[in-house]
Design a protein around this motif. Structure first.
Motif, short mmCIF file in Angstrom:
data_model
loop_
_atom_site.label_atom_id
_atom_site.label_comp_id
_atom_site.label_asym_id
_atom_site.label_seq_id
_atom_site.Cartn_x
_atom_site.Cartn_y
_atom_site.Cartn_z
N ARG A 279 1.07 -0.93 -0.01
CA ARG A 279 -0.05 0.11 0.20
C ARG A 279 1.03 1.16 0.22
O ARG A 279 0.44 2.62 -0.53
N GLU A 280 1.56 0.97 0.56
CA GLU A 280 2.64 2.83 0.95
C GLU A 280 3.25 2.43 -0.47
O GLU A 280 3.65 3.31 -1.27
N ILE A 283 1.18 4.36 -2.52
CA ILE A 283 0.98 6.03 -1.56
C ILE A 283 2.01 6.70 -2.94
O ILE A 283 2.03 7.75 -3.08
N LEU A 284 3.50 6.18 -2.66
CA LEU A 284 4.56 6.43 -3.28
C LEU A 284 4.26 6.97 -4.94
O LEU A 284 4.43 7.96 -5.54
N GLN A 285 3.28 5.56 -5.67
CA GLN A 285 3.45 6.14 -6.66
C GLN A 285 2.44 7.13 -7.14
O GLN A 285 1.93 8.13 -8.05
N ALA A 286 1.29 7.18 -5.90
CA ALA A 286 0.07 8.10 -6.60
C ALA A 286 0.88 9.72 -5.95
O ALA A 286 -0.18 10.32 -6.73
N VAL A 287 1.61 9.68 -5.21
CA VAL A 287 2.43 11.10 -5.23
C VAL A 287 3.26 11.35 -6.23
O VAL A 287 4.49 12.44 -5.46
N PRO A 378 -0.37 1.10 -9.55
CA PRO A 378 -0.52 2.35 -8.58
C PRO A 378 -2.38 1.96 -7.97
O PRO A 378 -2.11 1.72 -6.27
N ILE A 382 -2.63 0.00 -3.78
CA ILE A 382 -2.75 1.65 -3.22
C ILE A 382 -4.41 0.36 -2.70
O ILE A 382 -5.49 0.83 -0.93
N LEU B 57 -3.84 7.47 -12.34
CA LEU B 57 -3.38 5.78 -11.36
C LEU B 57 -3.61 4.73 -12.41
O LEU B 57 -3.04 3.59 -12.56
N ARG B 84 0.92 13.04 -11.90
CA ARG B 84 0.54 12.56 -10.49
C ARG B 84 1.63 13.45 -9.40
O ARG B 84 0.79 13.77 -8.51
N PHE B 90 -3.92 13.57 -4.31
CA PHE B 90 -4.42 12.24 -3.72
C PHE B 90 -4.72 12.60 -2.30
O PHE B 90 -4.05 12.65 -1.53
#
Lengths: 385, 226
Positions: A279-280, A283-287, A378, A382, B57, B84, B90
């Protein structure tokens, strides 16, 4: 914040897992360092002892294997096989100086000590020994002892040592020469032959020649004079180093297996970390983390294991080899390590080699897990629960 | 009327995990800049899938997504990551803060990935935390915060690179009513400062504060009232 902060926090977040993974690589690298350290010391000492022998040629009984040839340098017990007649014939060759040795063993305080039968006069000249205390007098009841033996067992002039149930008085203690000559008890050759019941035989003969350029001629003459094998100091050195090298390679292979096991430990740790931190990663990919960023972060974690484990392994390895060297000198392969100062407490070359190796194998181990992490989707990462 | 900041054309998403599931089908949608929109609908009908596709995403199975005129479908994975990082922020239902990092470091992370110098990262993060009333929690770990505080940290993290669009997936789903109300005030305040807000939600309270509700059912938009 720097990426290194994230790497460090992640590596140490599961302390026990971190410790055990680190321990794995530490053990692997420590064994490598120990073997490299002892191996380097061993080779240095072999060369040193070959110089100490001071001979151009070594005459041995026919059929001796390299294992026995090592004993020529270490002073271990050797079978007696060259009769006095052969010794005399070889000594009579013009331009040849022959020194017979009978090497046996005794025990003092339950510890093995080499006993060497020699011809006192020629040997003193040949070795240029000096006497620290007492006299250089070897006879039916008298021996001289090396500096190291005297120091180790607290022996003094006029003390009595028992050899095969017979008492011998210490007539003199030799000055320190810094090699295995310090670690033996010297007897007059005929006395030693009688004491050990070997008749008129000796173990081997070291030979010095007047003209080194004619060495092949001397070898031929010696072979013609007696039914013996002749090996030059260089051949002997090569042969011994060959065995030492082979043993070293075998031991390094064992270290490699330990390191390989540690590598699997790193792979396992990293794969588990990826599973737990899915999940982390998402998150790194999402940001905005790119695939190569995720890849680099996980690879850096593996590399950190290599660096930290390598550093610890180097320290442990050097300490262990330094402490262990005196205790593992009980056989021909490792007897050279009995000499003092053979193994160094720190060697920059070995340190650099071990650290580079440790980091390199750790990074290699981390490649697959890091690649797996970087390929996570991602959304899947997530959504992972 | 200004050009839409978000536009989709025949957007579709099919999942194929042994059997095919059509999550979205032929979605045509336009969202104006500086608006506050909600996506609503029953669970499993494609709300989050739509948000993920709009936020880069995930990749669509068919159709196109245009953000500020740029088609996400034509972007490489690195370009999508940069998108992103800079264009959208997000916020998720479960906060998704990194537990080994402090509050300040969690907020800094997107700016670190953007290559911002350490000092600037810190200054921005501190300013954001101050504006969200979390300055005194900067060194705390996420597990030392309440749910509402964690979600505000997640908002701060989303805002650190000053994105044009804030996308939120059930941001109040894990909050009590007080925290929900506070977060809604924050969202409205951000909208007031010029952010385009897109929220996936089940909450009528959230929907009531938005300017537009996009209702989705069986992967299709059934209404997009203003």
């Amino acid at each position: 914040m720097k990426p290194a902060t994230l790497v460090l926090r992640n590596v140490t977040r599961r302390r026990s897992r971190f410790a055990f993974t680190l321990l794995g690589i530490t053990v692997g690298i420590a064994s490598l360092v120990t073997l490299l350290s002892l191996g380097t010391g061993l080779e240095k000492e072999v060369r040193k002892q070959a110089d100490v022998l001071g001979a151009h040629l070594v005459v041995t009984p026919k059929g001796w294997c390299a294992y026995e040839q090592i004993s020529v340098l270490t002073g271990e017990t050797l079978p007696e096989a060259i009769p006095d007649a052969d010794v005399k014939r070889i000594a009579s060759i013009k331009g040849v100086q022959a020194l017979p040795y009978l090497t046996q063993r005794t025990a003092i305080e339950n510890q093995p000590v080499p006993v060497v039968g020699i011809l006192p006069g020629p040997m003193e000249v040949f070795k240029k020994w000096e006497v620290e205390k007492g006299d250089y007098r070897l006879d039916e009841r008298g021996v001289v002892v090396g500096h190291g033996i005297a120091k180790q067992f607290k022996l003094f002039v006029d003390d009595v040592v028992a050899l095969r149930g017979k008492d011998f008085r210490i007539r003199g203690i030799l000055s320190e020469v810094g090699n295995r000559d310090d670690l033996a008890i010297y007897l007059d050759l005929p006395v030693a032959q009688e004491l050990y019941g070997v008749g008129d035989k000796v173990s081997f003969i070291s030979v010095k020649v007047d003209d080194i350029s004619q060495i092949d001629k001397y070898i031929l003459e010696i072979r013609n004079a007696a039914n013996v094998a002749v090996v030059s100091d260089k051949q002997l050195l090569k042969s011994v180093l060959g065995i030492v090298g082979a043993v070293g390679n075998a031991l390094q292979l064992i270290a490699a297996v330990a390191i390989l096991a540690a590598c699997f430990g790193i792979i396992n740790t990293m794969m588990t970390a990826i599973y737990e931190r899915r999940r982390e990663i998402g998150i790194l990919q999402a940001v905005g983390a790119r695939r190569k960023t995720i890849f680099s972060l996980f690879l850096a974690e593996s590399g950190f294991y290599g660096l930290a484990g390598g550093l610890l392994g180097v320290v442990v390895g050097f300490l262990f080899s330094y402490a262990a060297a005196p205790y593992i000198s009980q056989n021909e392969f490792t007897a050279f390590l009995g000499s003092e100062q053979t193994v160094r407490l720190f060697d920059p070359a070995i340190t650099l080699e071990a650290l580079s190796f440790s980091v390199a194998v750790s990074i290699l181990s981390g490649l697959y897990p890091a690649w797996k992490a970087s390929r996570l989707s991602p959304v899947e990462a997530i959504s992972y629960e | 009327m200004s050009d839409p900041i978000i536009r989709t054309e025949k957007l579709g998403k099919v999942y194929d995990n042994g059997y095919r599931t059509c999550a979205l089908a032929e979605v045509d949608l336009e969202i104006e800049p500086y608006t506050f929109s909600c996506i609503m609908g029953p669970s499993g009908h494609g709300k989050s899938t739509l948000l993920h596709l709009l936020g880069g995403l995930d990749r669509p199975s068919s159709g196109d997504v245009y953000i500020n005129g740029a088609n996400l479908a034509g972007m490489t994975s690195d370009q999508l990551a940069d998108f992103r990082n800079r264009t959208v922020g997000f916020v998720f239902q479960f906060f998704n803060l990194i537990p080994v990092l402090s509050v300040l470091e969690n907020v800094q992370i997107a700016s670190m990935l953007a290559g911002m110098p350490d000092r600037e990262q810190k200054e921005r993060a501190v300013r954001l935390l101050e504006s969200l009333g979390l300055a005194e929690k900067a060194v705390a770990r996420p597990n030392q915060l309440s749910g509402g505080q964690r979600q505000r940290v997640a908002v701060a993290r989303a805002l650190i690179n000053d994105p044009d669009i804030l996308m939120m997936d059930e941001p109040t789903g894990n909050l009590d009513s007080t925290s929900e109300s506070e977060l809604l005030d924050l969202i409205c305040s951000l909208h007031g400062k010029g952010k385009t807000i897109l929220v996936v939600t089940h909450s009528e309270t959230v929907a009531a504060r938005s300017q537009r509700i996009i209702r989705i059912r069986d992967g299709r938009i059934v209404s997009a009232e203003i």
